[in-house]
Design a protein around this motif. Sequence first.
Motif, PDB file in Angstrom:
ATOM      1  N   TYR A  54       0.805  -1.220   0.000  1.00 51.82           N
ATOM      2  CA  TYR A  54       0.000   0.000   0.000  1.00 51.82           C
ATOM      3  C   TYR A  54       0.840   1.272   0.000  1.00 51.82           C
ATOM      4  N   GLU A  76       0.963   1.237  -3.759  1.00 49.42           N
ATOM      5  CA  GLU A  76      -0.328   1.629  -4.329  1.00 49.42           C
ATOM      6  C   GLU A  76      -0.555   3.136  -4.245  1.00 49.42           C
ATOM      7  N   SER A  77      -0.052   3.758  -3.171  1.00 49.67           N
ATOM      8  CA  SER A  77      -0.193   5.202  -3.021  1.00 49.67           C
ATOM      9  C   SER A  77       0.570   5.946  -4.115  1.00 49.67           C
ATOM     10  N   LYS A  79      -0.643   3.552  -7.853  1.00 49.84           N
ATOM     11  CA  LYS A  79      -2.036   3.106  -7.932  1.00 49.84           C
ATOM     12  C   LYS A  79      -2.118   1.584  -8.044  1.00 49.84           C
ATOM     13  N   ARG A  80      -3.217   1.091  -8.566  1.00 50.58           N
ATOM     14  CA  ARG A  80      -3.494  -0.344  -8.512  1.00 50.58           C
ATOM     15  C   ARG A  80      -2.414  -1.224  -9.134  1.00 50.58           C
ATOM     16  N   LEU A  88       0.282  -2.730  -6.780  1.00 47.98           N
ATOM     17  CA  LEU A  88      -0.008  -3.685  -5.699  1.00 47.98           C
ATOM     18  C   LEU A  88       0.758  -4.994  -5.877  1.00 47.98           C
ATOM     19  N   GLY A 148       6.394   1.230  -6.245  1.00 49.67           N
ATOM     20  CA  GLY A 148       5.589   2.350  -6.721  1.00 49.67           C
ATOM     21  C   GLY A 148       6.266   3.124  -7.827  1.00 49.67           C
TER      22      GLY A 148
END
Length: 673
Positions: A195, A198-199, A202-203, A206, A251
């Motif tokens: 997460y 994900e921040s 985004k998706r 993950l 990310g």
Amino acid sequence: MAQYDIIAATGCPTGIAHTFMAKEALEKAAAERGLTIKVETHGQVGIENELTRGEIASARAVVVAADKDVQAERFAGKPMVSVGVSKALSVEEAGKLIDRALAAKGDASAVAAVAEDDDLEEKESIGHQIYKHLMNGVSHMLVFVVAGGVLTAISFLWGITSYDSTASDYNSFAAMLKIIGGIAMNLMVPVLSAYIAESIGKRPALVPGFVAGMIAIQGLPVNAETGLIDAGGSGVGFGFLGGIVGGFLSGYTIVLLEKVFSKIPESLNGLKAIFLYPLCSTAIVGLVMLGISGPMAAINQGMMDFLQGLSSSGPVVLGLAIGCMCAFDMGGPVNKAAYTTGTLLLGTALEAGVGTETYNFGTNFMAAVSAACIVPPLITTFAVIVGKKYFSQEDHDAGIVNLILGCTHITEGAIPFMTKNIIPVMPIMMIGSSIASILTIFFNVHDPAPHGGFLVLPVVENGPLWVLAILIGTVVGGVLFTAFKKYDYDKNAKKAAEQPVLETAGTATAAVKAAPAAQAPQTTDFVKPEQVFVGESFASRDELLTFVSKKAVEQGIAQDADELMSAFIAREDMGTTGMTDNFAIPHAKSTTVTNAAVMAIKTSDIAGWETLDQKPVEVAIALLIPDTEAGTTHLKLLSKVAEALMDDEFRSAVKGTDDAATIAKLINDRLNA
């Protein structure tokens, strides 16, 4: 479709207190400025009061006060201010954010209001972006830690080794609880990593985020015999530090791949999402994570050795560090750093097993952190009870509520008290928390549960001593806090006795010298007998407010009945003014009001007025305030009336008479108390 001047989104890592404190502060600040606002909250239960596309499109400006991802990309192109949630916890600070948001749009009055503000940079700082991404991971991780830690702790109620089928205290149900708790705790690092990723990405981020977290747990597997990389071998994990590194790596890998694949035709977007992104990112992140596993494991071990070395310096050094960090910002970044460290050490402790040195250190550290987090709210409770006369009714009520918050390990309840007087309240809270932490370590308390406060007391080793440590820290801090409030109260009383007192009376404001001690203090008749109406009958709330607006114009209190009515309705739209026990406090702040006044109406039941106890309104005490007195006279009258309505004798007296002069005197006595 409703339209709002300001829209906002708030969110904190735990989604328990800061999220909703910021929401309330923003709403109050907007109301003071005569602006409409809708605040979307990203709490632990998910998104509430969600903003629609239409509301976003029609808003004048946006305020984002969050330490987690709130999908700010929705607001692209709108004048926006984005800060950490701690920057919006007071009405004053929230007001500054609203002014900055309006200034970004070019609103002339707003620009003038913030012209001297040195912090007018609208772009989100890199530091806050990193912190926000990290806290997004932490917020998702904490629930796994709490669930897993508490279930594991409960399994110990049947015995320290009740999960072991070869032990004498074995219990199959306890074993199942420990299995479930262990699985939840083992998901801690992968969820943290995923997460954070994900921040940022985004998706699509993950997948590599979860993989990076799993690698951080197991390390680089090596065959013990050959010394070579072997999928069937074993490795040395590098814990939550590896999860953090893996999260950011994942990310930003997705961000890089988005640029690399940007020239692929849009018709192949599905291929990118389902194949290229997960495949390439997982391969890249996985190889990098395995490559850095050795150095990361060494860094992780070095950090553990440092903390244990700090512990060997004695309870005072370690307890002082924990206490000061937990009480420094009451649930903010520094507090979260201490708490997160405690939960991660606890995870390592539970994995190591009962009786090990790692277990003893981790659970003792967690107990000290919990004690330090529990104390600040309890200090405020102690102070408002022992020194009640030195606090406003609002502070007194908040302090009583803090008894529940403190006992359940929610530190944020102490924030409103600290923001009013950072010095010396922050040092006082730090002293109380440090004493509790030091004594907790000294008493050898062990807490295998990461949250819950006194609710997990049954599983705390040396629980009574833990409670004693917390009580000592609370009493010391409470005595210091009470002493400060007494000093502040006496200083203000002395200053008021020596300087002119400004009184608002009818249409005039006069400076009056303080009266001698033997002379009765001067009072102000905010409500006159002719402003009390008894026996009137109204079919609805709006009909009553229309009546008040017209009477105000007739008596020279206001100039425009329609404008005054609009101000009443605008306030009702923000939240009902219906109270309890058949009372309501409608209030309007408007430029059409010429002087502050109060009007009282006794009527037959008005069933359509929403009240807190669902009872019909029989008595309405209406406040009419000039716009220029929104932050002074308005707050004074509103707090005085609200305090009066908490008094059973006052409510009974008003209900028990139909004499206008008597009702006026009852209300004026309270307003001048």
